[in-house]
Enzyme design. Structure first.
Site, PDB file in Angstrom:
ATOM      1  N   GLU A  35       0.822  -1.255  -0.014  1.00  0.00           N
ATOM      2  CA  GLU A  35       0.202  -0.018  -0.008  1.00  0.00           C
ATOM      3  C   GLU A  35       0.822   1.420  -0.077  1.00  0.00           C
ATOM      4  O   GLU A  35       0.573   2.123  -0.642  1.00  0.00           O
ATOM      5  CB  GLU A  35      -0.783  -0.119   1.345  1.00  0.00           C
ATOM      6  CG  GLU A  35      -2.219  -0.835   1.268  1.00  0.00           C
ATOM      7  CD  GLU A  35      -3.014  -0.620  -0.159  1.00  0.00           C
ATOM      8  OE1 GLU A  35      -3.112   0.547  -0.467  1.00  0.00           O
ATOM      9  OE2 GLU A  35      -3.545  -1.558  -0.663  1.00  0.00           O
ATOM     10  N   TYR A 118      -6.629   6.119   5.089  1.00  0.00           N
ATOM     11  CA  TYR A 118      -6.767   5.040   3.646  1.00  0.00           C
ATOM     12  C   TYR A 118      -5.764   4.047   4.055  1.00  0.00           C
ATOM     13  O   TYR A 118      -6.219   2.901   3.742  1.00  0.00           O
ATOM     14  CB  TYR A 118      -6.141   5.818   2.761  1.00  0.00           C
ATOM     15  CG  TYR A 118      -5.983   4.631   1.570  1.00  0.00           C
ATOM     16  CD1 TYR A 118      -6.960   4.068   0.843  1.00  0.00           C
ATOM     17  CD2 TYR A 118      -4.627   4.315   1.105  1.00  0.00           C
ATOM     18  CE1 TYR A 118      -6.775   3.231  -0.015  1.00  0.00           C
ATOM     19  CE2 TYR A 118      -4.519   3.380   0.496  1.00  0.00           C
ATOM     20  CZ  TYR A 118      -5.485   2.654  -0.483  1.00  0.00           C
ATOM     21  OH  TYR A 118      -5.257   1.547  -1.235  1.00  0.00           O
ATOM     22  N   ASP A 136      -9.469   5.537  -2.031  1.00  0.00           N
ATOM     23  CA  ASP A 136      -8.368   6.120  -2.787  1.00  0.00           C
ATOM     24  C   ASP A 136      -8.868   7.007  -4.082  1.00  0.00           C
ATOM     25  O   ASP A 136     -10.138   6.960  -4.137  1.00  0.00           O
ATOM     26  CB  ASP A 136      -7.384   4.898  -3.066  1.00  0.00           C
ATOM     27  CG  ASP A 136      -7.912   4.132  -4.084  1.00  0.00           C
ATOM     28  OD1 ASP A 136      -9.233   4.216  -4.226  1.00  0.00           O
ATOM     29  OD2 ASP A 136      -6.968   3.444  -4.606  1.00  0.00           O
TER      30      ASP A 136
END
Length: 350
Positions: A35, A118, A136
């Protein structure tokens, strides 16, 4: 309608999802690494970096015990180096305060350096199927078009609207797959400059599909002004094959990376007067050592355009003309993380 969207979305995802290594694990550390790499990085570019990173640092304790220069060197070329610095800090916190076990709990994840809403939502969802919406850019775009929302996505209201909508889908089950499928939809069908509505599983439920207004959404409320910067670097090589470099400090771009002697201006630097600039900044001896070889680059960042010129100079071994710089042999320079532009200049000029 939400039930229909949920069913169609997951069915499409099971058939069309790309096979990516971080989707084949529930290890929160590996998911977190992916990520962070994929923030501001396309999958096709980030994949090789992911493989190299987890090969070098396969566990959080290995990352924590690493030297920051090793981490930055491996990160070279990805940009946004604060991501790598925060990863290193987070790994050390996990080892020192969390018993070396990387968390999958949303609130604990938020306590780590560099981890925002996020990332915490994505890792907790993908690793533990926690009911958090990982909002996102893909999700902001897909949901804005799906619902024909004109709320600007760069406002708190716009983000709350999308998050609430995704949370309603997640409430129907399979948090990880809902988040992943919406991301995949944004990457393969509902793209920034192209909407492949004929391939989209949600076209029948989409408020803008087939209207000709697909690309008008999502909307943003403002545009950030782009600033130009003009940077003149000296790639100075000694007669003994050593280079002069220095670590960048402060909160500017490329923090903690190494660079050559630098002169920066707010105005374009006249190519015919670079010798005068070098003499004024570093002295006549250095100006007299210029070889005449140089490379020029334009490097675009999110809100900046860097106009970079790298001049080559050769000087005799002796007292360094650059205060605060260290001498490094050419064959050892790869051990020092540097901006990719300067690495490219070295390859072309040396």
């Amino acid at each position: 309608m939400l039930d229909e969207i949920h069913t169609a979305l997951l069915a499409w995802y099971h058939e069309h999802q790309r096979l990516l290594p971080w989707r084949e694990t529930r290890d929160p550390y590996l998911i977190w690494v992916s990520e962070v790499i994929l923030q501001q990085t396309r999958v096709v570019q980030g994949l090789d970096y992911y493989y190299r990173f987890v090969e070098r640092f396969p566990s959080v304790d290995r990352l924590a015990e690493a030297d920051i220069d090793d981490v930055l060197s491996l990160w070279q070329g990805l940009g946004y180096y604060s991501r790598a610095r925060n990863m290193h800090k987070a790994a050390r916190k996990v080892v020192s305060e969390l018993g070396g076990v990387f968390p999958s709990d949303y609130d604990t994840l938020l306590s780590l350096p560099g981890v925002g809403d996020y990332t915490a939502a994505a890792v907790s969802s993908f690793a533990a199927n926690a009911p958090h919406a990982a909002v996102d850019g893909n999700l902001l775009r897909v949901i804005s078009r799906l619902t024909a929302s004109e709320i600007p996505i760069d406002t708190p209201q716009g983000k709350r609207f999308v998050k609430h909508y995704v949370e309603e889908l997640i409430a129907l089950g399979k948090s990880a797959e809902v988040n992943q499928s919406l991301m995949e939809l944004g990457a393969l069908c509902c793209m920034p400059r192209e909407a492949r509505c004929n391939e989209c599983p949600l076209a029948n439920n989409c408020a803008v599909a087939g209207t000709g207004h697909e690309l008008s959404l999502p909307q943003k409320s403002r545009k950030t002004a782009v600033k130009s910067r003009y940077m003149l670097y000296l790639l100075v090589e000694s007669s003994e094959g050593k280079l002069w470099i220095k670590r960048r400090e402060g909160k500017d771009i490329w923090h903690s990376l190494y660079e050559f002697p630098l002169y920066e201006s707010s105005e374009p630097i006249d190519p015919k007067r670079v010798g005068e600039v070098v003499e004024r900044v570093w002295g006549s001896h250095t100006a007299g050592s210029l070889t005449g070889e140089f490379r020029s680059y334009v490097h675009r960042l999110t809100h900046r355009v860097l106009y970079i010129t790298v001049l080559k100079a050769k000087i005799k071994e002796g007292k360094s003309p650059f205060k605060g710089f260290i001498e490094v042999r050419k064959e050892e320079i790869a051990n020092y993380g540097m901006p990719i532009i300067l690495t490219k200049a070295m390859e072309e000029l040396l």
